[in-house]
Design a protein around this motif. Sequence first.
Motif, PDB file in Angstrom:
ATOM      1  N   SER A  32       0.825  -1.218   0.000  1.00 18.73           N
ATOM      2  CA  SER A  32       0.000   0.000   0.000  1.00 18.73           C
ATOM      3  C   SER A  32       0.855   1.263   0.000  1.00 18.73           C
ATOM      4  O   SER A  32       0.431   2.307  -0.505  1.00 18.73           O
ATOM      5  CB  SER A  32      -0.927   0.001   1.216  1.00 18.73           C
ATOM      6  N   ALA A  37      -2.459  -1.993 -15.458  1.00 18.76           N
ATOM      7  CA  ALA A  37      -3.571  -1.294 -14.801  1.00 18.76           C
ATOM      8  C   ALA A  37      -4.378  -0.449 -15.781  1.00 18.76           C
ATOM      9  O   ALA A  37      -5.588  -0.272 -15.603  1.00 18.76           O
ATOM     10  CB  ALA A  37      -3.040  -0.421 -13.680  1.00 18.76           C
ATOM     11  N   GLU A  94      -2.820  -6.560  -7.321  1.00 16.72           N
ATOM     12  CA  GLU A  94      -4.086  -7.164  -6.897  1.00 16.72           C
ATOM     13  C   GLU A  94      -5.299  -6.487  -7.541  1.00 16.72           C
ATOM     14  O   GLU A  94      -6.218  -7.152  -8.020  1.00 16.72           O
ATOM     15  CB  GLU A  94      -4.197  -7.096  -5.375  1.00 16.72           C
ATOM     16  N   ARG A  95      -5.317  -5.181  -7.528  1.00 11.56           N
ATOM     17  CA  ARG A  95      -6.488  -4.460  -8.047  1.00 11.56           C
ATOM     18  C   ARG A  95      -6.710  -4.761  -9.530  1.00 11.56           C
ATOM     19  O   ARG A  95      -7.847  -4.941  -9.972  1.00 11.56           O
ATOM     20  CB  ARG A  95      -6.300  -2.961  -7.829  1.00 11.56           C
ATOM     21  N   THR A  96      -5.623  -4.833 -10.282  1.00  4.68           N
ATOM     22  CA  THR A  96      -5.734  -5.136 -11.713  1.00  4.68           C
ATOM     23  C   THR A  96      -6.257  -6.546 -11.927  1.00  4.68           C
ATOM     24  O   THR A  96      -7.122  -6.783 -12.783  1.00  4.68           O
ATOM     25  CB  THR A  96      -4.366  -4.963 -12.400  1.00  4.68           C
ATOM     26  N   SER A 141      -9.928  -7.004 -11.403  1.00  2.47           N
ATOM     27  CA  SER A 141     -10.792  -6.410 -12.429  1.00  2.47           C
ATOM     28  C   SER A 141     -11.132  -7.394 -13.540  1.00  2.47           C
ATOM     29  O   SER A 141     -12.019  -7.125 -14.358  1.00  2.47           O
ATOM     30  CB  SER A 141     -10.119  -5.169 -13.034  1.00  2.47           C
TER      31      SER A 141
END
Length: 480
Positions: free
Chosen positions: A192, A232, A265-267, A270
């Motif tokens: 983070s 991303a 992780e976020r990518t 998705s």
Amino acid sequence: NDLSRFLSLRIKKIGESGHLKDLSAFLKLLPMDSYAGTGDISDLMLMAGNYAAACQLSRQALEKDQTNQYWLKLLAQCQAMEGNSDGAALTVELLMEQGNTDFVFFDLVNKLSQEKRQGTTAGVPPLSSGLSSLNAMTYSLLSLLEQPIDASLFPNSTPLVLFALSGNAQVIKEDRLRAAAQSYRLGTFSASDLIPLYNSINFTADEIENALSIAKADESMMGDVLLYQSAAKQINDVRKAEVLQVIWERAALHQDMPRAALLNERTVLSLEPSEMLLYHAHHITRALILTGNYDKAGMWYDYVRKAAYTGNIDATRALMDIWPLMTVVDSASSLDVPWSKEILDLWWNGQMVLSPARRRDKAALFYSVAEALGHEIPESMWQELDFNPALSTDVTHGTQMDRPANRPIPVAIWRSLIKAAQDRKKGETLLLGLIAAGGIQGPESLDPTGVSALIRSLRAVGLESEAHRLAGEILSNRGF
């Protein structure tokens, strides 16, 4: 006494995490006598900017030993900070009489004395070029002098210094990122905290679009950042998955899959299961498992399994790749992942694309992990690994190159680990497990017997979910 040793260790561990604000808050709760006397603690004080406490520790220590060169150097720095240039000069002179030849440090102290005397650093040339490495003392001196720091010093710097460098305004953005990435790999910087630094680097639209070809020629950290941003920002899911696959390939070279998964992780989240992504289903599911997104991983597994039943070749291949990882984290997912000798045979036959030695090593590791987690491997399958001549190492055909350099747990550590687990001593088991894992080498460097012992020990003391998660990380870092 035991309390002082415990507090010193606690302070040191907080410092190693890089959370210096937490350290400062913790120190305010303690009497100084409880942690005085060690250079590690005073280094942490310097890094936290608590110069008064560091100087007090130095003077306390010198009351007991006036010849200790570490404390004398810290005293010289303190005297320079306090504007006592004559005192700093005398202390430096004493150090030189004792044979200390750290002339770069002496020069930094002299420059700091000049600044305090003249109130300016105008005209001072860059001072970090004469150093071979950075420690807490030289880093704090350079920071006090508001000096730029040469990035060539980063590789030999401690995790704590790297953490501080990542937030130093005197360090250019790219170098701050380099320090943060290095600190992240050493486990002292969170994903983070690193992500905003990754996002702060500017790339052109052409660079983002051509990230795959650019990254082939750029194996540096900046290549990693470019790939992260490209993945991303991709609109097309297939293109996004292709970039992610290259990110995993780069991470695998350094056995760094779990941290790469956290960064991206976020990518990964998705992406939704679809027929056009079946070719990438394995590495997407693996990343979801490594980040603890078991329900989403279960969705991908379920989609792939249903597609495989229809005869889809990509789905069948993906199912055999995903199945081992899903079995080791099954207790954490909502799916009931099937286990049978027939499925195990299918997986084993699917490994025929590997060299015989690599196939054997991969199966030995998987069987060891699976049994450690409570699955049953037929005796005949174990015997095939041990007695099939075709699966032995064939140096003449170069298959030795396919074999990972695995190491056993030292016998004394292994014996103590097993005994601690049998006696249900959770704390002792964890400490011995960390020792067995080998520090920076990590548990993925262990041979199958060592991995098995580690996982079984965690389960024996009630750390069931931790054992499954560790198993998933080890397999992911070893080519699964």
